[in-house]
Design a protein around this motif. Structure first.
Motif, PDB file in Angstrom:
ATOM      1  N   VAL A 167       7.717   8.025   7.583  1.00  0.00           N
ATOM      2  CA  VAL A 167       7.617   7.633   5.782  1.00  0.00           C
ATOM      3  C   VAL A 167       6.187   6.789   6.179  1.00  0.00           C
ATOM      4  CG1 VAL A 167       8.263   6.401   4.330  1.00  0.00           C
ATOM      5  CG2 VAL A 167       9.824   7.751   5.506  1.00  0.00           C
ATOM      6  N   ILE A 168       5.123   7.723   5.593  1.00  0.00           N
ATOM      7  CA  ILE A 168       4.234   6.216   5.367  1.00  0.00           C
ATOM      8  C   ILE A 168       3.815   5.428   4.365  1.00  0.00           C
ATOM      9  CG2 ILE A 168       1.623   6.544   5.293  1.00  0.00           C
ATOM     10  CD1 ILE A 168       1.855   9.772   6.089  1.00  0.00           C
ATOM     11  N   PHE A 169       3.902   4.525   4.577  1.00  0.00           N
ATOM     12  CA  PHE A 169       4.471   3.125   3.014  1.00  0.00           C
ATOM     13  C   PHE A 169       3.131   2.346   3.364  1.00  0.00           C
ATOM     14  CE2 PHE A 169       8.881   2.043   1.461  1.00  0.00           C
ATOM     15  CZ  PHE A 169       8.064   1.885   0.695  1.00  0.00           C
ATOM     16  N   ASP A 170       2.390   2.794   1.847  1.00  0.00           N
ATOM     17  CA  ASP A 170       1.132   1.776   1.909  1.00  0.00           C
ATOM     18  C   ASP A 170       1.571  -0.097   1.592  1.00  0.00           C
ATOM     19  OD1 ASP A 170      -1.148   1.322   1.057  1.00  0.00           O
ATOM     20  OD2 ASP A 170      -0.849   0.640  -1.230  1.00  0.00           O
ATOM     21  N   ARG A 171       0.492  -0.599   1.676  1.00  0.00           N
ATOM     22  CA  ARG A 171       1.532  -1.829   1.820  1.00  0.00           C
ATOM     23  C   ARG A 171       1.054  -2.852  -0.042  1.00  0.00           C
ATOM     24  NH1 ARG A 171      -0.132  -7.970   4.147  1.00  0.00           N
ATOM     25  NH2 ARG A 171       0.650  -8.289   2.965  1.00  0.00           N
TER      26      ARG A 171
END
Length: 225
Positions: free
Chosen positions: A48-52
């Motif tokens: 998963v690529i999760f933006d902050r």
């Protein structure tokens, strides 16, 4: 590789999605932390690529909730915040890696591949024991002297790795690689901080210390002096 992107900036999301699809990866994109948490919890993604910085909920809070729910899918966090403290906060919440914007797609892709290639921990023993400390791997349950210990994900992974190697030296470098997937030293007290917290739960309430520090080398778990 099946990838979930949780990113509210559509240009950034499209840039990543297009690059991944060109490599033949399967990509799904959502724009809010709530949508991302729902999908991660109910679907099987490889990473998963999760933006902050997301609307309505900080990505760090979302990752922390997922980890407390025993979601173990590898997560890489994206952020425009470049301070070391910001990176440590993301890793401490349970992210496996951290990448600062702007970034090259080639670096992001290499990190995603590294996370999915990570060698899994040994699976032979379903129940690990050191003295009166027991770790049940299928239930992810840890008890000592019959008392249940509440551990976060990183604490659990550290303890599991130590208990897979009882009486053997486990170095900081080994923990960084096996628990965080790092093949470099981030020059922070990440390992020491987590081991200290783990000790407070595993050893402090009891008379016998199981997790021992070998100064300048690493840690050993043993019920012998």
């Amino acid at each position: 590789m099946k990838v979930l992107i949780v990113e509210d900036d559509l240009d950034t999301a499209e840039f990543i999605k297009r690059g991944l699809e060109q490599h033949g990866e399967v990509v799904h994109h959502v724009a809010t932390a709530q949508q991302g948490m729902l999908l991660v919890s109910s679907n099987e993604f490889d990473v998963v690529i999760f933006d902050r910085l997301l609307p309505n909920m900080d990505g760090i809070d979302a990752v922390r909730i997922l980890r407390s729910s025993n979601v173990t899918t590898p997560i890489i966090m994206l952020t425009a915040l470049s301070e070391t403290s910001d990176r440590v906060s993301g890793l401490d919440a349970g992210a496996d890696d951290y990448l600062v914007k702007p970034f090259d797609f080639s670096e992001l892709y290499a990190r995603l591949k590294a996370l999915t290639r990570r060698t899994p921990l040994k699976q032979e023993a379903l129940c690990l024991c050191v003295g009166d400390l027991t770790l049940e791997r299928t239930a992810r349950r840890v008890t000592r002297a019959g008392l249940t210990l509440e551990l976060n994900q990183k604490e659990y992974q550290i303890l599991e790795y130590l208990m897979l190697n009882p009486g053997q030296l486990v170095t900081k470098t080994m923990l960084l690689e096996k628990v965080w997937g790092f093949n470099f030293d981030p020059k922070t007290s990440l390992v020491q901080t987590h081991v200290s917290r783990l000790r407070n739960k595993v050893d402090k309430p009891f008379s016998i210390e199981l997790i021992k520090t070998i100064r300048g080398c690493g840690y050993i778990i043993s019920d012998h002096d």
